[in-house]
Design a protein around this motif. Structure first.
Motif, PDB file in Angstrom:
ATOM      1  N   ILE B  14      48.452  46.015  52.107  1.00  0.00           N
ATOM      2  CA  ILE B  14      48.488  47.681  52.614  1.00  0.00           C
ATOM      3  C   ILE B  14      48.682  47.807  54.125  1.00  0.00           C
ATOM      4  O   ILE B  14      49.722  48.503  54.403  1.00  0.00           O
ATOM      5  N   ASP B  17      51.916  48.074  55.314  1.00  0.00           N
ATOM      6  CA  ASP B  17      52.776  49.524  55.136  1.00  0.00           C
ATOM      7  C   ASP B  17      52.863  50.277  56.465  1.00  0.00           C
ATOM      8  O   ASP B  17      53.387  51.274  56.660  1.00  0.00           O
ATOM      9  N   PRO B  42      52.147  55.430  57.174  1.00  0.00           N
ATOM     10  CA  PRO B  42      52.799  54.504  56.369  1.00  0.00           C
ATOM     11  C   PRO B  42      54.375  54.556  56.606  1.00  0.00           C
ATOM     12  O   PRO B  42      54.779  55.582  56.781  1.00  0.00           O
ATOM     13  N   ILE B  44      56.804  54.881  54.641  1.00  0.00           N
ATOM     14  CA  ILE B  44      57.250  55.405  53.819  1.00  0.00           C
ATOM     15  C   ILE B  44      57.641  56.948  54.381  1.00  0.00           C
ATOM     16  O   ILE B  44      58.489  57.709  54.372  1.00  0.00           O
ATOM     17  N   TYR B 232      47.554  60.788  56.175  1.00  0.00           N
ATOM     18  CA  TYR B 232      48.675  59.883  56.428  1.00  0.00           C
ATOM     19  C   TYR B 232      49.985  60.247  56.323  1.00  0.00           C
ATOM     20  O   TYR B 232      51.165  59.888  56.461  1.00  0.00           O
ATOM     21  N   SER B 292      55.715  62.696  50.892  1.00  0.00           N
ATOM     22  CA  SER B 292      55.755  61.051  50.657  1.00  0.00           C
ATOM     23  C   SER B 292      54.554  60.445  50.891  1.00  0.00           C
ATOM     24  O   SER B 292      54.108  59.593  50.055  1.00  0.00           O
ATOM     25  N   ALA B 293      53.551  61.137  51.634  1.00  0.00           N
ATOM     26  CA  ALA B 293      52.350  60.641  52.004  1.00  0.00           C
ATOM     27  C   ALA B 293      51.451  60.683  50.680  1.00  0.00           C
ATOM     28  O   ALA B 293      50.659  59.753  50.369  1.00  0.00           O
ATOM     29  N   ASP B 295      52.623  60.732  47.587  1.00  0.00           N
ATOM     30  CA  ASP B 295      53.098  59.590  46.706  1.00  0.00           C
ATOM     31  C   ASP B 295      52.575  58.349  47.043  1.00  0.00           C
ATOM     32  O   ASP B 295      52.105  57.767  46.087  1.00  0.00           O
ATOM     33  N   TYR B 296      52.565  58.130  48.226  1.00  0.00           N
ATOM     34  CA  TYR B 296      51.834  56.761  48.565  1.00  0.00           C
ATOM     35  C   TYR B 296      50.485  56.557  48.249  1.00  0.00           C
ATOM     36  O   TYR B 296      49.971  55.699  47.656  1.00  0.00           O
ATOM     37  N   GLU B 299      49.990  56.275  44.585  1.00  0.00           N
ATOM     38  CA  GLU B 299      50.343  54.904  44.169  1.00  0.00           C
ATOM     39  C   GLU B 299      49.194  53.871  44.267  1.00  0.00           C
ATOM     40  O   GLU B 299      48.886  53.202  43.424  1.00  0.00           O
TER      41      GLU B 299
END
Lengths: 145, 411
Positions: B14, B17, B42, B44, B232, B292-293, B295-296, B299
């Motif tokens: 992690i 990232d 991150p 991403i 994030y 996107s944060a 999504d991260y 995940e």
């Protein structure tokens, strides 16, 4: 973007022997029984607060003391600056520069600690203005309300 | 237990990232313990920001060219991701600048529905953002502002809340997790109490959304506010959730473009939800990157994050309580942050010396001056706030660095 260089200006470098000495044994710390002017300043960023009391005779600083809570830098700065002022004309306070306080501390002050270092200077400067009747002290000292 | 959890939660993977975690501060590896202030980003999220500007950038909800279509799609998709993340309807999520703006939006919009002498309740543990807007409105509009007390452990006194509630109480606005004490307030239970009194419940969730699964339907809160940069995402993007039927009947906070349906020289019809509350060009790239944060986080899994952070916090709490000269504030019922003081040292000095070891902590009043000064009776405190990218080894280094603090001040 400004290129910022990671240099070791903060941290242990500022905690020299004399800073720690003035912090742990502050000179002119306490309260005056009788004073001609008293002023309290508060640094909301870190919670430092200092109150300065001055006894004036024939425009000479007869006695000066400070009390309050603060970090090592703000306490050491107050201790050093006040030691210098005793016995001097009150007029002199107006001419003290920020650089003079930095010189007294003789450490490199990072931007985030400038306010700590200059709290005492601001307090004495305002105290002189109040003494001369230039400004009226704010009644509500609770700046956070 | 420790070993299985570490295996299950691959923190080293992690950490890769997050590009910033590879840097040094004062020639020491960065140990970032100021996550309650803002979290690191991150890769991403950083890449999404770049990609948006490099390939899709256009204004949204207007223009019929391809880029406008793409950016609108991406922006609305971000709205959808945030709504799903907290189990809200699409119309119930408004993008703002941050938690502070979300709470100001509520204060300014809701006061239209209040009468003189109505009452508002907040608590003693609020961040300035959930305190100052109400205080200033109460002063200018003659509302009464009441404060729920906290007990010695740092928990909200629910009996006191019940005592304060009355027919005049229109709004109760409380923090979910205190950014100073780490206290986790029982929001679901509070919602029941507040709704029995027919009052509205607003929750400042800035410190809870980053650390636990939030389901607005399950909590049954009326409004909930949080910031993107604490979960994030980028700075400049915040979220306000509100129940649809309430938002429908509220006046807009800001007027201008995009929040209108029809404008004549005499009158304006406002746009539908949520756009009614999003006047002007919003933070498009930041919103997409917030998506996107999320999504991260999805995940990794919010439940796993919560579990690992709990393990880390317990370890930090144990280590800190072993230090005889350290005073910890707040109860054991806490989220992943600990505020403390070490002997009578000023938090600024502690933070400066820790910084020389590459360790970033917060020192000050944490934007909760009434709590720190008037309840804890301290000028300031030190705060360590953890994230799932922190490690047990970092905590060990931090505890060792406290010795350097002591040595410097001969304590």
């Amino acid at each position: 973007m400004t290129e910022i260089i990671d240099r070791n200006y903060a941290g242990e470098g500022i905690y020299r022997e004399n800073i720690i000495d003035h912090y742990t044994h502050p000179r002119n710390f306490g309260k005056l029984e009788k004073f001609d002017v008293q002023h309290r300043e508060f640094n909301p960023l870190c919670g430092d607060e200092t109150t300065i009391e001055i006894k004036v005779e024939n425009n000479i600083i007869k006695d000066i003391k400070f009390h309050g809570k603060g970090c090592a830098i703000s306490m050491a700065a107050a201790s050093m600056l006040l030691s210098e002022l005793k016995g001097k004309p009150i007029e002199n306070i107006k001419n003290i520069s920020k650089e003079h306080v930095f010189d007294l501390l003789s450490i490199s002050i990072s931007p985030v600690r400038v306010k700590c270092a200059l709290l005492c200077l601001e307090t004495v400067r305002t105290a002189v203005k109040i003494y001369e009747g230039g400004i009226v002290e704010k009644v509500d000292k609770k700046v956070y309300m | 237990m420790e070993i299985s959890l570490t295996k299950q939660f691959n923190v080293e993977k992690i950490r890769k990232d997050f590009p910033i975690l590879a840097r040094t501060v004062n020639n020491k590896p960065l140990i970032y313990f100021d996550n309650s202030a803002t979290t690191q980003k991150p890769k991403i999220v950083i890449e999404t920001l770049n990609k948006f500007f490099e390939t899709h950038n256009a204004n949204i909800h207007r223009g019929i060219h391809k880029l406008a279509e793409e950016s609108t799609l991406l922006y609305e998709e971000a709205h959808k991701k945030v709504s799903d993340f907290i189990n809200a309807e699409f119309e119930e999520v408004i993008f703002t600048k941050n938690t502070t703006e979300s709470l100001n939006l509520l204060a300014y919009s809701l006061f239209n529905n209040l009468k003189e002498n109505d009452e508002i309740i907040v608590s003693q543990m609020e961040h300035h953002s959930n305190f100052v807007p109400w205080q200033q409105l109460a002063k200018s509009k003659n509302f009464k502002l009441n404060f729920v007390k906290i007990d010695k452990e740092g928990n909200l006194d629910l009996d006191h809340l019940k005592q304060l509630l009355n027919k005049k109480t229109k709004i109760v606005s409380l923090v979910h997790i205190s950014n100073v004490l780490g206290t986790i307030n029982p929001v679901k239970e509070i919602a029941k109490i507040v709704h029995e009194n027919n009052s509205l419940l607003i929750v400042d969730a800035a410190q809870s959304v980053p650390h636990m699964k939030i389901d607005v339907k399950d909590l049954d809160v009326d409004f909930l506010a949080f910031s993107g940069h604490k979960i994030y995402g980028p700075t400049g993007i915040g979220v306000l959730y509100g129940k649809k039927h309430l938002l429908k009947n509220m006046a807009p906070f800001l007027y201008g473009g995009d929040m209108i349906r029809e404008v004549t020289f005499e009158y304006t019809n406002f746009n539908q939800l949520p756009w009614k509350f999003e006047a002007g060009t919003p933070q498009i790239a930041e919103a997409v990157a917030l998506g996107s944060a999320i999504d991260y986080l999805n995940e990794i899994g919010p439940e796993r994050i919560e579990e690992y952070e709990k393990y880390l916090t317990n370890y930090l709490y144990k280590k800190l309580s072993e230090q005889k000269d350290v005073k910890i504030y707040g109860s054991k019922n806490r989220s992943s942050l600990i505020s403390f003081n070490i002997s009578d040292l000023h938090p600024h000095d502690v933070a400066s010396i820790l910084d020389s070891e590459g360790i970033a902590i917060r020192a000050g009043h944490m934007c909760a001056m009434p709590l720190v000064r008037e309840v804890l009776k301290e000028p300031a405190v030190c705060r360590v706030s953890l994230s799932f990218y922190n490690t047990k080894e970092e905590i060990d280094k931090f505890i060792l660095a406290l010795d350097k603090v002591r040595r410097t001040f001969k304590k």
